[in-house]
Design an enzyme around this catalytic site. Sequence first.
Site, PDB file in Angstrom:
ATOM      1  CG  ASP A  38      -2.136   0.900   1.071  1.00  0.00           C
ATOM      2  OD1 ASP A  38      -3.260   0.368   1.037  1.00  0.00           O
ATOM      3  OD2 ASP A  38      -1.976   2.143   0.952  1.00  0.00           O
ATOM      4  N   GLY A  83      -7.316   1.664  -4.635  1.00  0.00           N
ATOM      5  CA  GLY A  83      -8.071   2.690  -5.335  1.00  0.00           C
ATOM      6  C   GLY A  83      -9.226   3.261  -4.569  1.00  0.00           C
ATOM      7  CD  GLN A  86     -20.106   1.489  -4.883  1.00  0.00           C
ATOM      8  OE1 GLN A  86     -19.691   0.374  -4.620  1.00  0.00           O
ATOM      9  NE2 GLN A  86     -21.385   1.758  -5.085  1.00  0.00           N
ATOM     10  NE  ARG A  92     -20.293  -2.575  -7.044  1.00  0.00           N
ATOM     11  CZ  ARG A  92     -21.557  -2.906  -6.790  1.00  0.00           C
ATOM     12  NH1 ARG A  92     -22.522  -2.587  -7.624  1.00  0.00           N
ATOM     13  NH2 ARG A  92     -21.871  -3.564  -5.689  1.00  0.00           N
ATOM     14  N   PRO A 125     -14.865   0.111 -10.942  1.00  0.00           N
ATOM     15  CG  PRO A 125     -15.650   1.019 -12.934  1.00  0.00           C
ATOM     16  CD  PRO A 125     -14.774   1.324 -11.777  1.00  0.00           C
ATOM     17  CG  ASP A 127     -17.637  -6.277 -14.870  1.00  0.00           C
ATOM     18  OD1 ASP A 127     -17.412  -7.487 -14.877  1.00  0.00           O
ATOM     19  OD2 ASP A 127     -18.505  -5.743 -14.139  1.00  0.00           O
ATOM     20  CB  SER A 147     -13.824 -10.418  -7.590  1.00  0.00           C
ATOM     21  OG  SER A 147     -14.201  -9.060  -7.610  1.00  0.00           O
ATOM     22  CG  ASP A 152     -22.662  -9.036  -7.679  1.00  0.00           C
ATOM     23  OD1 ASP A 152     -23.099  -7.899  -7.752  1.00  0.00           O
ATOM     24  OD2 ASP A 152     -21.439  -9.294  -7.755  1.00  0.00           O
ATOM     25  CB  SER A 153     -23.290 -15.503  -7.610  1.00  0.00           C
ATOM     26  OG  SER A 153     -23.264 -15.008  -8.936  1.00  0.00           O
ATOM     27  NE  ARG A 155     -23.362  -8.253  -1.417  1.00  0.00           N
ATOM     28  CZ  ARG A 155     -22.602  -7.265  -1.874  1.00  0.00           C
ATOM     29  NH1 ARG A 155     -22.737  -6.853  -3.131  1.00  0.00           N
ATOM     30  NH2 ARG A 155     -21.728  -6.672  -1.088  1.00  0.00           N
ATOM     31  NE  ARG A 157     -24.675 -19.685  -6.105  1.00  0.00           N
ATOM     32  CZ  ARG A 157     -24.013 -20.731  -6.580  1.00  0.00           C
ATOM     33  NH1 ARG A 157     -23.584 -21.659  -5.774  1.00  0.00           N
ATOM     34  NH2 ARG A 157     -23.759 -20.832  -7.868  1.00  0.00           N
ATOM     35  CG  HIS A 179     -19.423  -6.212  -9.054  1.00  0.00           C
ATOM     36  ND1 HIS A 179     -20.248  -6.745  -8.103  1.00  0.00           N
ATOM     37  CD2 HIS A 179     -18.626  -5.337  -8.388  1.00  0.00           C
ATOM     38  CE1 HIS A 179     -19.963  -6.233  -6.928  1.00  0.00           C
ATOM     39  NE2 HIS A 179     -18.982  -5.369  -7.068  1.00  0.00           N
TER      40      HIS A 179
HETATM   41  P1  NAD Z   1     -10.116   1.522   1.109  1.00  0.00           P
HETATM   42  O1  NAD Z   1     -10.167   2.984   0.873  1.00  0.00           O
HETATM   43  O2  NAD Z   1     -10.370   0.997   2.473  1.00  0.00           O
HETATM   44  O3  NAD Z   1      -8.709   0.940   0.623  1.00  0.00           O
HETATM   45  C1  NAD Z   1      -8.104   1.296  -0.573  1.00  0.00           C
HETATM   46  C2  NAD Z   1      -6.605   1.264  -0.313  1.00  0.00           C
HETATM   47  O4  NAD Z   1      -5.940   1.470  -1.558  1.00  0.00           O
HETATM   48  C3  NAD Z   1      -6.125   2.365   0.643  1.00  0.00           C
HETATM   49  O5  NAD Z   1      -5.447   1.791   1.756  1.00  0.00           O
HETATM   50  C4  NAD Z   1      -5.189   3.210  -0.225  1.00  0.00           C
HETATM   51  O6  NAD Z   1      -4.078   3.721   0.495  1.00  0.00           O
HETATM   52  C5  NAD Z   1      -4.761   2.206  -1.255  1.00  0.00           C
HETATM   53  N1  NAD Z   1      -4.231   2.800  -2.484  1.00  0.00           N
HETATM   54  C6  NAD Z   1      -4.697   3.861  -3.174  1.00  0.00           C
HETATM   55  N2  NAD Z   1      -3.911   4.080  -4.262  1.00  0.00           N
HETATM   56  C7  NAD Z   1      -2.959   3.118  -4.235  1.00  0.00           C
HETATM   57  C8  NAD Z   1      -1.868   2.785  -5.077  1.00  0.00           C
HETATM   58  N3  NAD Z   1      -1.597   3.491  -6.177  1.00  0.00           N
HETATM   59  N4  NAD Z   1      -1.092   1.734  -4.746  1.00  0.00           N
HETATM   60  C9  NAD Z   1      -1.349   1.012  -3.637  1.00  0.00           C
HETATM   61  N5  NAD Z   1      -2.370   1.260  -2.799  1.00  0.00           N
HETATM   62  C10 NAD Z   1      -3.154   2.307  -3.104  1.00  0.00           C
HETATM   63  O7  NAD Z   1     -11.150   0.868   0.048  1.00  0.00           O
HETATM   64  P2  NAD Z   1     -11.755  -0.608   0.131  1.00  0.00           P
HETATM   65  O8  NAD Z   1     -13.043  -0.570   0.850  1.00  0.00           O
HETATM   66  O9  NAD Z   1     -10.669  -1.533   0.533  1.00  0.00           O
HETATM   67  O10 NAD Z   1     -12.121  -0.837  -1.420  1.00  0.00           O
HETATM   68  C11 NAD Z   1     -11.102  -1.012  -2.369  1.00  0.00           C
HETATM   69  C12 NAD Z   1     -11.693  -1.209  -3.763  1.00  0.00           C
HETATM   70  O11 NAD Z   1     -12.407  -2.446  -3.819  1.00  0.00           O
HETATM   71  C13 NAD Z   1     -12.725  -0.131  -4.161  1.00  0.00           C
HETATM   72  O12 NAD Z   1     -12.560   0.208  -5.529  1.00  0.00           O
HETATM   73  C14 NAD Z   1     -14.043  -0.828  -3.922  1.00  0.00           C
HETATM   74  O13 NAD Z   1     -15.094  -0.258  -4.694  1.00  0.00           O
HETATM   75  C15 NAD Z   1     -13.678  -2.222  -4.386  1.00  0.00           C
HETATM   76  N6  NAD Z   1     -14.597  -3.285  -3.965  1.00  0.00           N
HETATM   77  C16 NAD Z   1     -14.879  -4.229  -4.894  1.00  0.00           C
HETATM   78  C17 NAD Z   1     -15.739  -5.259  -4.589  1.00  0.00           C
HETATM   79  C18 NAD Z   1     -16.061  -6.277  -5.656  1.00  0.00           C
HETATM   80  O14 NAD Z   1     -16.965  -7.128  -5.488  1.00  0.00           O
HETATM   81  N7  NAD Z   1     -15.354  -6.267  -6.772  1.00  0.00           N
HETATM   82  C19 NAD Z   1     -16.324  -5.336  -3.326  1.00  0.00           C
HETATM   83  C20 NAD Z   1     -15.992  -4.374  -2.384  1.00  0.00           C
HETATM   84  C21 NAD Z   1     -15.132  -3.340  -2.731  1.00  0.00           C
END
Ligand code: NAD
Length: 317
Positions: A38, A83, A86, A92, A125, A127, A147, A152-153, A155, A157, A179
């Site tokens: 991180d 990153g 939301q 997303r 997002p 995808d 992922s 979602d699937s 949830r 189920r 997603h």
């Molecule tokens: P968060 O803010 O808690 O954590 C994000 C982390 O990324 C932070 O610690 C930040 O310092 C770090 N970061 C930012 N830029 C960086 C970089 N260039 N290099 C390394 N680290 C960096 O957010 P979160 O709740 O952990 O969510 C993270 C992502 O996952 C979001 O985009 C969220 O929407 C996504 N998410 C996806 C799903 C899914 O089903 N695909 C589910 C939940 C969350």
Amino acid sequence: MASDRTSKIAVIGAGSVGATIAYACMVRGVGQQIVLYDIKREKVDAEVLDLNHGLQFVPMATIEGSDDLGICADADVVVVTAGAKQKPGQTRMDLAGANAQICRKLIPELVRLAPRAVLLMVTNPVDVITYVALKLSGLPRQCVLGSGTVLDSSRFRFLIARRCNVAVQNVHAYIAGEHGESEIPLWSSARIANIPLHEWAVPGHGKLRVRDRSEIFVNVKDAAQQIIRDKGATNYAIGLATAKILEAILKDENRILPVSSLLKGYRGIDDVCLSVPSIVNRSGVETVLEIPLNEAEEAGLRNSAEQIKQAIRSLGF
Ligand code: NAD
């Protein structure tokens, strides 16, 4: 079956999702070496310290963290969670620009450091980000997946299981497509054990009417918004879902999961990443399955593909 004894998982981003993925992997014994990266040094150090303090109680593993990307060298799988997330009310897709920008820097470096790794994208997002990562990586399409709708699937189920008062493990049902907003429930192939859901009518175990179905699907779609509003982030279920995908990869399981991957000539859908049930093993996404769809589901999948494509094009990819 490949052994996961020397397997190395690199988790990019040690926020709510990244740290919980590491925790879920550690508890389930997925990956013998787990590293977290991180940009926030204190945050990653604190998460790794906390995780290490639990090592006595789980299968053998090592857990390290750094703000130096070099820690990811030679990983077998790289999971990207870094990153923006939301904020209440945001979709997303609102995160696409900022998170694609992060990928532009990260992905080429990660491929250089871990050239044999499968890339698993979780950042939203998901995808759009999976497509962006695939293009930036130059890797074969099976090596880059998202992922997708695995969460979602699960949830979906859970809600069907609760409504019909059966164990969630006996429910076989998928959410496909994006997603996000345009995702679609595959009701026509949903089953409890081997009984098609539309035939399910067991005394004391409910029967799904049209109203129940729409309520369930609305709950699946709105679940993240509700959790984000009330506790700031979703982390446990995505942590477990991602650990399951990682296990399927590292243990070469041939497990069928609705992950997001690049579709080519799939029921008229081309050049876009979205989720359909697929066989996942050590190579990544080995086979995207030709699943049975009714007309409405097929139209829903095409619409989902269009929504994701538009977002991809708006980023200049
Ligand atoms: P968060 O803010 O808690 O954590 C994000 C982390 O990324 C932070 O610690 C930040 O310092 C770090 N970061 C930012 N830029 C960086 C970089 N260039 N290099 C390394 N680290 C960096 O957010 P979160 O709740 O952990 O969510 C993270 C992502 O996952 C979001 O985009 C969220 O929407 C996504 N998410 C996806 C799903 C899914 O089903 N695909 C589910 C939940 C969350």
